[in-house]
Design a protein around this motif. Structure first.
Motif, PDB file in Angstrom:
ATOM      1  N   GLY A  11       0.822  -1.206   0.000  1.00 41.18           N
ATOM      2  CA  GLY A  11       0.000   0.000   0.000  1.00 41.18           C
ATOM      3  C   GLY A  11       0.856   1.255   0.000  1.00 41.18           C
ATOM      4  N   PRO A  12       0.195   2.397   0.054  1.00 38.26           N
ATOM      5  CA  PRO A  12       0.929   3.663   0.068  1.00 38.26           C
ATOM      6  C   PRO A  12       1.806   3.763   1.318  1.00 38.26           C
ATOM      7  N   ILE A  13       2.920   4.416   1.161  1.00 38.80           N
ATOM      8  CA  ILE A  13       3.847   4.597   2.275  1.00 38.80           C
ATOM      9  C   ILE A  13       3.430   5.844   3.044  1.00 38.80           C
ATOM     10  N   VAL A  14       3.144   5.667   4.325  1.00 38.98           N
ATOM     11  CA  VAL A  14       2.727   6.776   5.168  1.00 38.98           C
ATOM     12  C   VAL A  14       3.623   6.799   6.395  1.00 38.98           C
ATOM     13  N   LEU A  15       4.300   7.923   6.599  1.00 39.80           N
ATOM     14  CA  LEU A  15       5.134   8.074   7.790  1.00 39.80           C
ATOM     15  C   LEU A  15       4.282   8.634   8.920  1.00 39.80           C
ATOM     16  N   ASN A  16       4.352   8.008  10.065  1.00 42.70           N
ATOM     17  CA  ASN A  16       3.599   8.403  11.243  1.00 42.70           C
ATOM     18  C   ASN A  16       3.996   9.826  11.642  1.00 42.70           C
ATOM     19  N   GLU A  56       6.903   0.102  12.834  1.00 38.57           N
ATOM     20  CA  GLU A  56       6.209   0.401  11.580  1.00 38.57           C
ATOM     21  C   GLU A  56       6.763   1.671  10.934  1.00 38.57           C
ATOM     22  N   TYR A  57       7.082   2.666  11.758  1.00 38.93           N
ATOM     23  CA  TYR A  57       7.670   3.900  11.243  1.00 38.93           C
ATOM     24  C   TYR A  57       8.989   3.591  10.529  1.00 38.93           C
ATOM     25  N   LEU A  58       9.845   2.806  11.178  1.00 36.22           N
ATOM     26  CA  LEU A  58      11.136   2.457  10.574  1.00 36.22           C
ATOM     27  C   LEU A  58      10.947   1.672   9.280  1.00 36.22           C
ATOM     28  N   ASP A  59       9.988   0.755   9.269  1.00 36.04           N
ATOM     29  CA  ASP A  59       9.702  -0.019   8.057  1.00 36.04           C
ATOM     30  C   ASP A  59       9.248   0.910   6.927  1.00 36.04           C
ATOM     31  N   ASN A  60       8.347   1.820   7.234  1.00 35.12           N
ATOM     32  CA  ASN A  60       7.852   2.752   6.217  1.00 35.12           C
ATOM     33  C   ASN A  60       8.938   3.723   5.761  1.00 35.12           C
ATOM     34  N   LEU A  61       9.804   4.120   6.664  1.00 33.09           N
ATOM     35  CA  LEU A  61      10.920   4.987   6.284  1.00 33.09           C
ATOM     36  C   LEU A  61      11.848   4.251   5.322  1.00 33.09           C
ATOM     37  N   GLN A  62      12.138   2.989   5.631  1.00 35.13           N
ATOM     38  CA  GLN A  62      12.988   2.178   4.753  1.00 35.13           C
ATOM     39  C   GLN A  62      12.350   2.028   3.375  1.00 35.13           C
ATOM     40  N   ARG A  63      11.046   1.776   3.359  1.00 35.01           N
ATOM     41  CA  ARG A  63      10.329   1.654   2.088  1.00 35.01           C
ATOM     42  C   ARG A  63      10.379   2.973   1.310  1.00 35.01           C
ATOM     43  N   THR A  64      10.266   4.083   2.016  1.00 37.01           N
ATOM     44  CA  THR A  64      10.349   5.390   1.369  1.00 37.01           C
ATOM     45  C   THR A  64      11.711   5.589   0.722  1.00 37.01           C
TER      46      THR A  64
END
Length: 107
Positions: free
Chosen positions: A4-9, A89-97
């Motif tokens: 899904g879309p990458i969303v940073l907390n 989850e934040y770290l995972d999404n940051l990595q994906r970004t």
């Protein structure tokens, strides 16, 4: 990993709150950390730290407790299970970004 879309907390993404969560999450033992230790380690004023701790507490990412030692108040802080999950989850999404950026294939 989600497709899904990458969303940073936004709560954690703010730089001071990110530093606070990082400090709490990466303690050698997941335990209560003294308010004064956080303040000194991160070089924050008391007022600034309190505002950010309240924001994280309202989100359920940390818990605070006070005790009195020799008539002095001492505040203790620790990351909650929800805070640990939100940080991961934040770290995972940051990595994906970072991986989604042009030219990231060779990294």
């Amino acid at each position: 990993m989600s497709d899904g879309p990458i969303v940073l907390n936004e709560i954690i993404h703010q730089s001071t709150r990110l530093r606070i969560m990082t400090l709490l999450v990466y303690q050698p033992t997941p335990d209560w950390v003294a308010y004064s230790f956080i303040q000194q380690t991160l070089g924050l004023t008391g007022g600034n730290l309190t505002i950010h701790l309240r924001k994280l507490e309202e989100a359920g990412y940390l818990s605070m407790t006070k005790e009195f030692v020799d008539s002095k108040s001492r505040t203790w802080v620790h990351a909650t299970p929800a805070g640990l999950q939100a940080f991961a989850e934040y770290l995972d999404n940051l990595q994906r970004t970072l991986q989604a950026q042009p030219g990231a294939e060779g990294r």
